[in-house]
Scaffold this active site. Structure first.
Site, PDB file in Angstrom:
ATOM      1  N   HIS A  35       5.787  -5.909  10.096  1.00  0.00           N
ATOM      2  CA  HIS A  35       5.526  -4.826  11.066  1.00  0.00           C
ATOM      3  C   HIS A  35       6.876  -4.192  11.406  1.00  0.00           C
ATOM      4  O   HIS A  35       7.540  -3.646  10.535  1.00  0.00           O
ATOM      5  CB  HIS A  35       4.794  -5.454  12.259  1.00  0.00           C
ATOM      6  CG  HIS A  35       4.247  -4.505  13.263  1.00  0.00           C
ATOM      7  ND1 HIS A  35       4.118  -3.170  13.055  1.00  0.00           N
ATOM      8  CD2 HIS A  35       3.766  -4.725  14.531  1.00  0.00           C
ATOM      9  CE1 HIS A  35       3.595  -2.594  14.127  1.00  0.00           C
ATOM     10  NE2 HIS A  35       3.374  -3.522  15.046  1.00  0.00           N
ATOM     11  N   HIS A  45       1.116   0.543   3.525  1.00  0.00           N
ATOM     12  CA  HIS A  45       0.709   0.623   4.924  1.00  0.00           C
ATOM     13  C   HIS A  45      -0.773   0.348   5.007  1.00  0.00           C
ATOM     14  O   HIS A  45      -1.518   0.748   4.111  1.00  0.00           O
ATOM     15  CB  HIS A  45       1.023   2.024   5.484  1.00  0.00           C
ATOM     16  CG  HIS A  45       1.024   2.064   6.966  1.00  0.00           C
ATOM     17  ND1 HIS A  45      -0.125   2.179   7.701  1.00  0.00           N
ATOM     18  CD2 HIS A  45       2.045   1.974   7.857  1.00  0.00           C
ATOM     19  CE1 HIS A  45       0.195   2.173   8.984  1.00  0.00           C
ATOM     20  NE2 HIS A  45       1.496   2.042   9.100  1.00  0.00           N
ATOM     21  N   ASP A  54       9.534   2.890   7.771  1.00  0.00           N
ATOM     22  CA  ASP A  54      10.692   2.003   7.781  1.00  0.00           C
ATOM     23  C   ASP A  54      11.596   2.156   6.571  1.00  0.00           C
ATOM     24  O   ASP A  54      12.695   1.621   6.545  1.00  0.00           O
ATOM     25  CB  ASP A  54      10.228   0.542   7.850  1.00  0.00           C
ATOM     26  CG  ASP A  54       9.708   0.216   9.221  1.00  0.00           C
ATOM     27  OD1 ASP A  54      10.291   0.713  10.190  1.00  0.00           O
ATOM     28  OD2 ASP A  54       8.718  -0.524   9.319  1.00  0.00           O
TER      29      ASP A  54
HETATM   30  N1  ACO Z   1       5.233  -4.169  -2.369  1.00  0.00           N
HETATM   31  C1  ACO Z   1       4.489  -4.585  -3.439  1.00  0.00           C
HETATM   32  N2  ACO Z   1       3.160  -4.676  -3.435  1.00  0.00           N
HETATM   33  C2  ACO Z   1       2.530  -4.359  -2.305  1.00  0.00           C
HETATM   34  C3  ACO Z   1       3.215  -3.918  -1.157  1.00  0.00           C
HETATM   35  C4  ACO Z   1       4.625  -3.834  -1.218  1.00  0.00           C
HETATM   36  N3  ACO Z   1       5.330  -3.420  -0.179  1.00  0.00           N
HETATM   37  N4  ACO Z   1       2.323  -3.674  -0.164  1.00  0.00           N
HETATM   38  C5  ACO Z   1       1.121  -3.939  -0.676  1.00  0.00           C
HETATM   39  N5  ACO Z   1       1.235  -4.343  -1.971  1.00  0.00           N
HETATM   40  C6  ACO Z   1       0.150  -4.677  -2.904  1.00  0.00           C
HETATM   41  C7  ACO Z   1      -0.480  -6.021  -2.573  1.00  0.00           C
HETATM   42  O1  ACO Z   1       0.116  -7.072  -3.294  1.00  0.00           O
HETATM   43  C8  ACO Z   1      -1.904  -5.785  -2.985  1.00  0.00           C
HETATM   44  O2  ACO Z   1      -1.995  -5.879  -4.388  1.00  0.00           O
HETATM   45  P1  ACO Z   1      -3.315  -6.546  -5.078  1.00  0.00           P
HETATM   46  O3  ACO Z   1      -4.463  -5.715  -4.608  1.00  0.00           O
HETATM   47  O4  ACO Z   1      -3.061  -6.503  -6.539  1.00  0.00           O
HETATM   48  O5  ACO Z   1      -3.385  -7.949  -4.534  1.00  0.00           O
HETATM   49  C9  ACO Z   1      -2.176  -4.322  -2.641  1.00  0.00           C
HETATM   50  O6  ACO Z   1      -0.875  -3.707  -2.706  1.00  0.00           O
HETATM   51  C10 ACO Z   1      -2.781  -4.120  -1.265  1.00  0.00           C
HETATM   52  O7  ACO Z   1      -1.928  -4.738  -0.320  1.00  0.00           O
HETATM   53  P2  ACO Z   1      -2.407  -5.416   1.030  1.00  0.00           P
HETATM   54  O8  ACO Z   1      -1.409  -6.457   1.414  1.00  0.00           O
HETATM   55  O9  ACO Z   1      -3.850  -5.851   0.899  1.00  0.00           O
HETATM   56  O10 ACO Z   1      -2.359  -4.197   2.013  1.00  0.00           O
HETATM   57  P3  ACO Z   1      -2.407  -4.327   3.571  1.00  0.00           P
HETATM   58  O11 ACO Z   1      -2.979  -3.069   4.051  1.00  0.00           O
HETATM   59  O12 ACO Z   1      -3.051  -5.594   4.005  1.00  0.00           O
HETATM   60  O13 ACO Z   1      -0.856  -4.481   3.966  1.00  0.00           O
HETATM   61  C11 ACO Z   1       1.345  -3.996   4.607  1.00  0.00           C
HETATM   62  C12 ACO Z   1      -0.090  -3.481   4.500  1.00  0.00           C
HETATM   63  C13 ACO Z   1       1.369  -5.351   5.371  1.00  0.00           C
HETATM   64  C14 ACO Z   1       2.181  -2.994   5.385  1.00  0.00           C
HETATM   65  C15 ACO Z   1       1.903  -4.201   3.175  1.00  0.00           C
HETATM   66  O14 ACO Z   1       1.853  -2.981   2.458  1.00  0.00           O
HETATM   67  C16 ACO Z   1       3.324  -4.747   3.167  1.00  0.00           C
HETATM   68  O15 ACO Z   1       3.498  -5.967   3.271  1.00  0.00           O
HETATM   69  N6  ACO Z   1       4.363  -3.861   3.053  1.00  0.00           N
HETATM   70  C17 ACO Z   1       5.743  -4.272   3.112  1.00  0.00           C
HETATM   71  C18 ACO Z   1       6.173  -4.507   4.543  1.00  0.00           C
HETATM   72  C19 ACO Z   1       6.370  -3.208   5.304  1.00  0.00           C
HETATM   73  O16 ACO Z   1       7.008  -2.278   4.841  1.00  0.00           O
HETATM   74  N7  ACO Z   1       5.826  -3.187   6.516  1.00  0.00           N
HETATM   75  C20 ACO Z   1       5.979  -2.032   7.414  1.00  0.00           C
HETATM   76  C21 ACO Z   1       4.657  -1.408   7.652  1.00  0.00           C
HETATM   77  S1  ACO Z   1       4.854   0.047   8.628  1.00  0.00           S
HETATM   78  C22 ACO Z   1       5.044  -0.538  10.165  1.00  0.00           C
HETATM   79  O17 ACO Z   1       4.636  -1.595  10.555  1.00  0.00           O
HETATM   80  C23 ACO Z   1       5.738   0.347  11.038  1.00  0.00           C
END
Ligand code: ACO
Length: 428
Positions: free
Chosen positions: A267, A306, A362
């Site tokens: 987050h 996201h 971010d």
């Molecule tokens: N890098 C690589 N792969 C990713 C990323 C990433 N940053 N984010 C998602 N994916 C992939 C997952 O592995 C998943 O792949 P799969 O379907 O083959 O298993 C798919 O994309 C969907 O991802 P989820 O984790 O199900 O998406 P969710 O909506 O639950 O998660 C989150 C969102 C937590 C923000 C995620 O994208 C992440 O961890 N990003 C990196 C951390 C980040 O930048 N957080 C800041 C968010 S913005 C904020 O809070 C202000």
């Protein structure tokens, strides 16, 4: 039968139910009538992580994640970033309308004149280890404020609530700057009422023995970053704010919970992780190798993806543009080239396209903050300061909402059925 309804057939019993649809949702409680026999508890919905569950009605922030739209109280984020100030936007978010000139002046005066904290806060902060993470200090100090303002627990009194809202918005930059000064072993700098909200914050952070005047470009850039971070509807931290405060606890305790949620690397802690990731990658030449690691699921591309945006985060577009203005003053951050190359490759790569992974807010904020001389561990703190208004507006809204009740989800129990206690001597 109403068109605004859902007909459900329970294939276990053959019975059919009609459930009303309101605002594109069904009420989870309407499922409870669906039972296999009178003893049955009734059907529940299961949604860990609230992927498809609305938890409240809110008139504050609108997001269309597919189209990349973000609006506060109906105003597009791009227009607010271009024309507004953080405190004006804070007023809008809290009150629902942009202030008139006298309203804005009164609001700015009120916040400016509440920025000081009790001297005992300094003593409290002195107790932290010299290398304590500033976010840990911030969270603890927010919670400690409830002991300084015991009246704040009268959460049913709207005037008392308003007072705490002003106090928190005003004091967050002071506490944040104190956390940094403590970490650096520097004397605390008292607020300066002649400066703007962000100008004063920069001074409390960076003043040394000489006199300090914030650079207007950096002051404005920080103000815009604060506007972009002011609210984001039911994100993890805001959900924590609503959930913790649903027990009727005071806003300081609830907001400590919200800030704790924000601290996590998935987050508000993500901007810190982005910077560490860029530093680890080290050079543009290493970007392809890093992308391969991401695709092999050895690591995440921090600052990408996201829960809501399945398109370019509109805030990321504004931040990226602003980075160039800031670098005119601070000099170009070499990490920008690595970030640009990561973005270029990721946006062309099938792995990221398929999963609709785009830069989030971010991705570029960290390199701006670093260029402005903020240490990496201050990044989540820089997110928490502006998000304060979002947390508090959502809290205020929930307090006035007749539907608010204590947040208490159900579970699917996966443990043992009843079994008898075994005395310790008889256990194998
Ligand atoms: N890098 C690589 N792969 C990713 C990323 C990433 N940053 N984010 C998602 N994916 C992939 C997952 O592995 C998943 O792949 P799969 O379907 O083959 O298993 C798919 O994309 C969907 O991802 P989820 O984790 O199900 O998406 P969710 O909506 O639950 O998660 C989150 C969102 C937590 C923000 C995620 O994208 C992440 O961890 N990003 C990196 C951390 C980040 O930048 N957080 C800041 C968010 S913005 C904020 O809070 C202000």
């Amino acid at each position: 039968m109403s068109e605004q309804s859902l007909t459900i057939t329970d294939n276990r019993t053959g019975k059919t139910y009609s459930v009303p649809i309101t605002d594109g949702t069904i009420r989870a409680m309407d499922l409870r009538q669906i039972k296999v026999d009178p003893e049955d508890f009734g059907l529940m919905s299961h949604d860990p992580g609230f992927n498809n569950t609305s938890s409240c009605r809110s008139a504050i922030t609108y997001i269309d994640g597919e189209k990349g739209i973000l609006r506060y109280r109906g105003y597009p984020i791009e227009q607010l970033a271009e024309n507004s100030s953080y405190l004006e936007t804070a007023y809008l978010i809290l009150n629902g309308e942009l202030p008139t000139r006298p309203e804005l002046d009164a609001w700015v005066y009120e916040i400016t004149h509440r920025t000081m904290v009790h001297e005992n806060i300094k003593k409290l902060m002195d107790g932290f280890q010299y290398d304590a993470h500033p976010m840990g200090m911030l969270i603890s100090t927010i919670a400690a404020l409830s002991t300084f303002y015991p009246n704040a627990r009268k959460i049913k009194d709207s005037a008392v609530r308003r007072l705490q809202i002003s106090r928190l918005i005003a004091k967050m930059p002071t506490i944040a700057a104190y956390a940094y000064r403590k970490r650096m072993g520097l004397p605390y700098v008292y607020p300066d009422n002649t400066l703007s909200y962000t100008g004063n914050f920069l001074k409390m952070m960076f003043q040394m023995a000489d006199s300090y005047q914030p650079h207007p470009v950096l002051e404005r850039a920080l103000d815009v970053l604060f506007i972009l971070h002011a609210d984001h509807e039911q994100n993890c931290g805001t959900n924590a704010m609503r959930s913790v405060s649903s027990s009727n606890v005071d806003p300081y305790s609830a907001m400590a919970g919200a800030a704790a949620a924000l601290y996590g690397p998935l987050h508000g802690g993500a901007n810190e992780q982005v910077l560490r990731m860029l530093q680890d990658i080290g050079s543009v030449d290493n970007v392809p190798e890093f992308i391969t690691k991401v695709k092999n699921r050895e690591t995440l591309l921090m600052g990408f993806g996201h829960r809501v945006y399945k398109n370019y985060d509109p805030r990321a577009a504004i931040v990226k543009k602003m980075a160039y203005e800031v670098f005119e003053v601070t000099g170009r951050n070499p990490l920008l080239d690595i970030a640009l190359e990561l973005e270029r490759i990721a946006l062309e790569d099938e792995y990221f396209i398929e999963r609709k992974l785009y830069p989030n807010v971010d991705f570029y904020t960290g390199i701006i903050y670093q260029a402005m001389r903020f240490p990496v561990d201050m990044f989540p703190v820089l997110f928490a300061i502006p998000r304060t208004v979002g947390w508090l507006a959502q809290w205020e809204e929930s307090r006035e909402d007749k539907e608010t009740s204590i947040a208490r989800p159900r579970q699917i129990y996966t443990g043992y059925n009843e079994r008898d206690f075994v005395p310790v001597e008889k256990r194998s």
